[in-house]
Scaffold this motif. Sequence first.
Motif, PDB file in Angstrom:
ATOM      1  N   LEU A  56       0.831  -1.189   0.207  1.00  0.00           N
ATOM      2  CA  LEU A  56       0.030   0.031  -0.037  1.00  0.00           C
ATOM      3  C   LEU A  56       1.061   1.198  -0.025  1.00  0.00           C
ATOM      4  O   LEU A  56       0.673   2.230  -0.727  1.00  0.00           O
ATOM      5  CB  LEU A  56      -0.878  -0.189   1.250  1.00  0.00           C
ATOM      6  CG  LEU A  56      -1.784   1.326   1.527  1.00  0.00           C
ATOM      7  CD1 LEU A  56      -2.711   1.513   0.519  1.00  0.00           C
ATOM      8  CD2 LEU A  56      -2.282   1.231   2.782  1.00  0.00           C
ATOM      9  N   CYS A  57       1.873   1.356   0.918  1.00  0.00           N
ATOM     10  CA  CYS A  57       2.660   2.522   0.725  1.00  0.00           C
ATOM     11  C   CYS A  57       3.357   2.674  -0.274  1.00  0.00           C
ATOM     12  O   CYS A  57       3.484   3.677  -0.791  1.00  0.00           O
ATOM     13  CB  CYS A  57       3.847   2.159   2.032  1.00  0.00           C
ATOM     14  SG  CYS A  57       2.939   2.038   3.740  1.00  0.00           S
ATOM     15  N   SER A  70       3.177   6.091  -2.771  1.00  0.00           N
ATOM     16  CA  SER A  70       4.410   6.742  -2.962  1.00  0.00           C
ATOM     17  C   SER A  70       4.796   7.251  -4.469  1.00  0.00           C
ATOM     18  O   SER A  70       5.333   8.063  -4.728  1.00  0.00           O
ATOM     19  CB  SER A  70       5.711   6.105  -2.390  1.00  0.00           C
ATOM     20  OG  SER A  70       5.922   4.893  -3.523  1.00  0.00           O
ATOM     21  N   THR A  71       4.016   6.525  -5.306  1.00  0.00           N
ATOM     22  CA  THR A  71       4.045   6.465  -6.782  1.00  0.00           C
ATOM     23  C   THR A  71       3.320   7.920  -7.286  1.00  0.00           C
ATOM     24  O   THR A  71       3.923   8.239  -8.397  1.00  0.00           O
ATOM     25  CB  THR A  71       3.636   5.471  -7.725  1.00  0.00           C
ATOM     26  OG1 THR A  71       2.253   5.335  -7.565  1.00  0.00           O
ATOM     27  CG2 THR A  71       4.448   4.261  -7.021  1.00  0.00           C
ATOM     28  N   GLY A  72       2.459   8.432  -6.569  1.00  0.00           N
ATOM     29  CA  GLY A  72       1.774   9.523  -7.299  1.00  0.00           C
ATOM     30  C   GLY A  72       0.833   9.112  -8.327  1.00  0.00           C
ATOM     31  O   GLY A  72       0.299   9.876  -8.936  1.00  0.00           O
ATOM     32  N   ALA A  73       0.510   7.848  -8.504  1.00  0.00           N
ATOM     33  CA  ALA A  73      -0.340   7.176  -9.407  1.00  0.00           C
ATOM     34  C   ALA A  73      -1.886   8.071  -9.353  1.00  0.00           C
ATOM     35  O   ALA A  73      -2.153   8.043  -8.020  1.00  0.00           O
ATOM     36  CB  ALA A  73      -0.427   5.833  -9.543  1.00  0.00           C
ATOM     37  N   LYS A 126       6.907  -7.350  -8.907  1.00  0.00           N
ATOM     38  CA  LYS A 126       7.355  -7.212  -7.709  1.00  0.00           C
ATOM     39  C   LYS A 126       8.609  -6.451  -7.580  1.00  0.00           C
ATOM     40  O   LYS A 126       8.921  -5.941  -6.430  1.00  0.00           O
ATOM     41  CB  LYS A 126       7.902  -8.818  -7.036  1.00  0.00           C
ATOM     42  CG  LYS A 126       8.765  -9.620  -7.977  1.00  0.00           C
ATOM     43  CD  LYS A 126       8.891 -10.936  -7.348  1.00  0.00           C
ATOM     44  CE  LYS A 126      10.035 -11.530  -8.425  1.00  0.00           C
ATOM     45  NZ  LYS A 126      10.341 -13.040  -7.932  1.00  0.00           N
ATOM     46  N   GLU A 127       9.341  -6.345  -8.472  1.00  0.00           N
ATOM     47  CA  GLU A 127      10.566  -5.807  -8.778  1.00  0.00           C
ATOM     48  C   GLU A 127      10.625  -3.980  -8.023  1.00  0.00           C
ATOM     49  O   GLU A 127      11.347  -3.858  -7.287  1.00  0.00           O
ATOM     50  CB  GLU A 127      11.194  -5.490  -9.966  1.00  0.00           C
ATOM     51  CG  GLU A 127      11.742  -7.004 -10.602  1.00  0.00           C
ATOM     52  CD  GLU A 127      10.620  -8.036 -11.165  1.00  0.00           C
ATOM     53  OE1 GLU A 127      10.960  -9.126 -11.468  1.00  0.00           O
ATOM     54  OE2 GLU A 127       9.525  -7.422 -11.412  1.00  0.00           O
ATOM     55  N   TYR A 144      11.647  -0.368  -3.655  1.00  0.00           N
ATOM     56  CA  TYR A 144      11.237   0.740  -2.787  1.00  0.00           C
ATOM     57  C   TYR A 144      11.340   0.121  -1.109  1.00  0.00           C
ATOM     58  O   TYR A 144      11.865   1.109  -0.578  1.00  0.00           O
ATOM     59  CB  TYR A 144       9.661   0.697  -2.928  1.00  0.00           C
ATOM     60  CG  TYR A 144       9.059   1.687  -1.829  1.00  0.00           C
ATOM     61  CD1 TYR A 144       9.002   3.127  -2.006  1.00  0.00           C
ATOM     62  CD2 TYR A 144       8.098   1.124  -0.906  1.00  0.00           C
ATOM     63  CE1 TYR A 144       8.524   3.898  -0.920  1.00  0.00           C
ATOM     64  CE2 TYR A 144       7.403   1.996  -0.004  1.00  0.00           C
ATOM     65  CZ  TYR A 144       7.519   3.058  -0.334  1.00  0.00           C
ATOM     66  OH  TYR A 144       6.895   4.344   0.844  1.00  0.00           O
ATOM     67  N   TYR A 145      11.129  -1.121  -1.046  1.00  0.00           N
ATOM     68  CA  TYR A 145      11.526  -1.542   0.406  1.00  0.00           C
ATOM     69  C   TYR A 145      12.846  -1.520   0.739  1.00  0.00           C
ATOM     70  O   TYR A 145      13.190  -0.966   1.781  1.00  0.00           O
ATOM     71  CB  TYR A 145      10.991  -3.109   0.461  1.00  0.00           C
ATOM     72  CG  TYR A 145       9.631  -3.382   0.182  1.00  0.00           C
ATOM     73  CD1 TYR A 145       8.408  -2.333   0.026  1.00  0.00           C
ATOM     74  CD2 TYR A 145       9.353  -4.760  -0.320  1.00  0.00           C
ATOM     75  CE1 TYR A 145       7.360  -2.953  -0.534  1.00  0.00           C
ATOM     76  CE2 TYR A 145       7.966  -5.203  -0.776  1.00  0.00           C
ATOM     77  CZ  TYR A 145       7.081  -4.004  -0.862  1.00  0.00           C
ATOM     78  OH  TYR A 145       5.900  -4.519  -1.161  1.00  0.00           O
TER      79      TYR A 145
END
Length: 275
Positions: free
Chosen positions: A51-52, A56-59, A116-117, A122-123
Motif C-alpha cells: 500500500l505504501c 508513494s508513486t503519485g499514481a 514485484k521488482e 522501494y522496500y
Amino acid sequence: MPAMWAEIQELINRFPGKVGVWLENLHSHEQYAHNPDWKVYAASTIKLPMLCYALSTGADLRQAVPVKPEAVAGGSGVLKDLSPGLALPLLDLLTLMIVVSDNTATNVVLDFFGHKEPFNAYYRAQGWRSTYSAGMLSLPDDRPDPRRAKGEASTVSAEDLGLLLKQLWTGQLLPPEATQTALSILSRQQFTFFLRYLPADLDDLEEGTAPLRLYAKSGEIRKCRHDAGILARDNAAYSLVVLTETDADPRFHPDHPAVLLIGKIASVLYQHRLG
C-alpha cells in the motif's frame, strides 16, 4: 513501561511457538522488541508495505484498472466471486487489498505497477531489510505466477513493519495527502486480532464511539498469525507489531493460541498506556 513489557514478555514465554514483537511510543520513540529482525512468512501483512509503495508513486487513484483473469486468486477477498470483466478505480483496489485483505485486488495492484521488482526496490530504499514481495498471491496450482520462483515467499520482520508504521505516522514516508489516504484505509480494516480483548469492536470504530483509534493490517496462513498497526488515543500513539509461527494448532479459528496472544498483548498495551 518496564512493568508493561514484563507482562508482554511473560505472554511470549508461554506461547507454543516463535514470536516477533515491536512496540514503540510514536511520540517519545521509546522501543521494546522481541526477535525484531526475525524474517517470517508475511502472509497478508505484505499488503501494508505494498500500500505504501503504491501511494508513494503519485499514481492517479481515480483511474480504472481492469481485473484480469490471470490475477484472480483464491483465499480472502470478494473480487474472486464477482462477475468477470470488472474495472475498478485504483483507490478501490487498494482499499479492498487492506480492509478485506482481497488477494485478487492485491494481484491487480502488483501487476499494475510492474510486478514485484519496483515494490522490492522501494522496500530496500526505505531500509526494510527483511521485507520482500515474492509475487502474486494464492494463484491455483494450474495457473502459477510465471515470475515467482517455486517456493519463493513474501517476508517481513517486526522491526521492518514497526519502522514503516513510525515513518507513516510521523509523515516521513509519504506526502501529506498520501499519508492521510493510507491511514484512512488502514482505519477501516475489517480483519484484526488486536480487538479481541479491547473495549471496542469494529462497529464502535466505524461509528467513532470507540475509546481508541486503530490503523492496522493483519495476516494469517496455516502456521502464522500476525497483526501490525497503530493504536492511538487522544495525543498518545503506539505502534505494535506481533508476528507468530506455531505448529501447535493448524486450524483457522477465533481461539487459535496466536490469535489470543496478539489480543492479549494489545490489551496489556491498552491497559498500561491507553486506557
